[in-house]
Design an enzyme around this catalytic site. Sequence first.
Site, mmCIF file in Angstrom:
data_model
loop_
_atom_site.group_PDB
_atom_site.id
_atom_site.type_symbol
_atom_site.label_atom_id
_atom_site.label_comp_id
_atom_site.label_asym_id
_atom_site.label_seq_id
_atom_site.Cartn_x
_atom_site.Cartn_y
_atom_site.Cartn_z
ATOM 1 C CD GLU A 1 35.100 9.040 16.454
ATOM 2 O OE1 GLU A 1 34.849 10.266 16.163
ATOM 3 O OE2 GLU A 1 35.136 8.458 17.256
ATOM 4 C CB SER B 1 33.076 1.118 15.064
ATOM 5 O OG SER B 1 33.206 1.302 16.423
ATOM 6 C CG HIS C 1 35.729 4.911 17.684
ATOM 7 N ND1 HIS C 1 34.918 5.576 17.081
ATOM 8 C CD2 HIS C 1 35.327 3.678 17.600
ATOM 9 C CE1 HIS C 1 33.595 5.175 16.665
ATOM 10 N NE2 HIS C 1 34.130 3.860 17.068
#
Lengths: 290, 290
Positions: A205, A136, A178
Amino acid sequence: MCPARLNQDLARGFIIPIGGGEDRVKEQHIHRRFVELSGGGDADIVVIPTASELETTGRDYNRIFRDLGAAEVDFLPISRRADCDNPRYLDMLDRATGIFLTGGNQLRLSTILGGTGIAQKIRRRNAAGVAVAGTSAGASIMSEHMIAGGDSNSSPAEGRVSLAPGIGLTNAVIIDQHFTERNRLGRLLTASSYNPFLIGLGIDEDTAAFIGPDGVFEVVGSGTVTVVDASGLTHSSMWEASRGEALTLLGLKIDVMGEGCRYDLVGRHAYPPDEHAAFCTLPNEKVTTN
Amino acid sequence: MCPARLNQDLARGFIIPIGGGEDRVKEQHIHRRFVELSGGGDADIVVIPTASELETTGRDYNRIFRDLGAAEVDFLPISRRADCDNPRYLDMLDRATGIFLTGGNQLRLSTILGGTGIAQKIRRRNAAGVAVAGTSAGASIMSEHMIAGGDSNSSPAEGRVSLAPGIGLTNAVIIDQHFTERNRLGRLLTASSYNPFLIGLGIDEDTAAFIGPDGVFEVVGSGTVTVVDASGLTHSSMWEASRGEALTLLGLKIDVMGEGCRYDLVGRHAYPPDEHAAFCTLPNEKVTTN
């Protein structure tokens, strides 16, 4: 922030951006592969939880990597710039065989680590062969040019993305995470078209790009990696667009790649999964680059 | 976009960002010095007017540099990406002893030149000793991280500046131009604090920073160069600020430098004018860097 110069006798370590939300309890393909590339049972992994404000983040990852068999795991409790001067943390990075950057906020990472000895050490260790993974926010920070924020939208528009300088392990790519889940194609297209030199990587993800020392990456995980190559752009309205205006971009090339696909960042070419190929080049094997 | 690797036997060429609006008719200190660094009476200067949409821009600069005594001057009429494949233009850059990027729009430059052989050639020629100057948009594009736009304001705020990848002659600095005239301190502070690795250079009109191969620059012109060094930041609210919110930045260092001042980009230190110092290191002299 230029990637540290490579020692000609050593292959660069893997660079492993992960799209966030990776499986931490079932098969753990991504974390498991990272531990293997870091030395498996001999791995000494250092976690940098600075992107996160949760005090538990560092300890949580310690447990995950220990459960996967790493010999040593510890985290650096860096929460402000002054922490980066701690010589003990630099020593820990000198011993590390794998470095992991957690999720959180990528501007927290760039503003706290940027220009410090810690950021320099991460670059140098990676150049000397140490695998560096990040999830992330930890994925975004890895490249020289970093997506700091932007809109959720599938089409590009002037001002749709904001960039900031990252930690600079590579300047070939710009990374978004994401990716499918948060509808980020528009901002990646916008980022790539600012300067078509950059290859955009949109990582879903529970998905990672394992970028090898030869500049070829392989997709691992349950989602896809979308590659945006703007180098063949024949027309772009970027420079004349007003803020928020939809962009014309002609000649973009996009590859959407599932598990096992490979992409050559030097030749800008995607390959389908090959059952006969070894998973990825081992980090300590000397690799000839183009 | 990483600065091209230096040949150890050659000093890098000067990098000369100019803040726009430079004197073109009276003393012409900046253009004159650029011609001298390019070989004076032997200079072969190539002008890249791509940032400008005016058809006259290339010819105007041809006249300026010829009047200042350059032996050869020509411009590359590049107005779209396909023009960058012209082998004649690459040959001209191979012969050039000085390269000049005009003003206009820096996103026009990055979207047309980015990732092409022309951008690569400019980097390689500079690494091989050729002086590269750019004014206004042509100054912004020179560094790895480029200010593409932003507000006029003297205080920093989240979202006050938008960045894009530049042409990458250097990644030590980020450059803003028309600096005092357009009240751009706020956006330079914002840009520098995104990642405190970067040194911010705010360059006024009719003013230039002559960045030598040793990483020291000297100020030439009627205005000032403002240097923002965020490496000593002790606190930054950047990562937690919402869009447009005023920022807290503690520990910034700023130097405002008039003509004759020097700044060491490696040691991050400013020096007042020194009457006894030579103007600047000659480009063909071998320089020991730290």
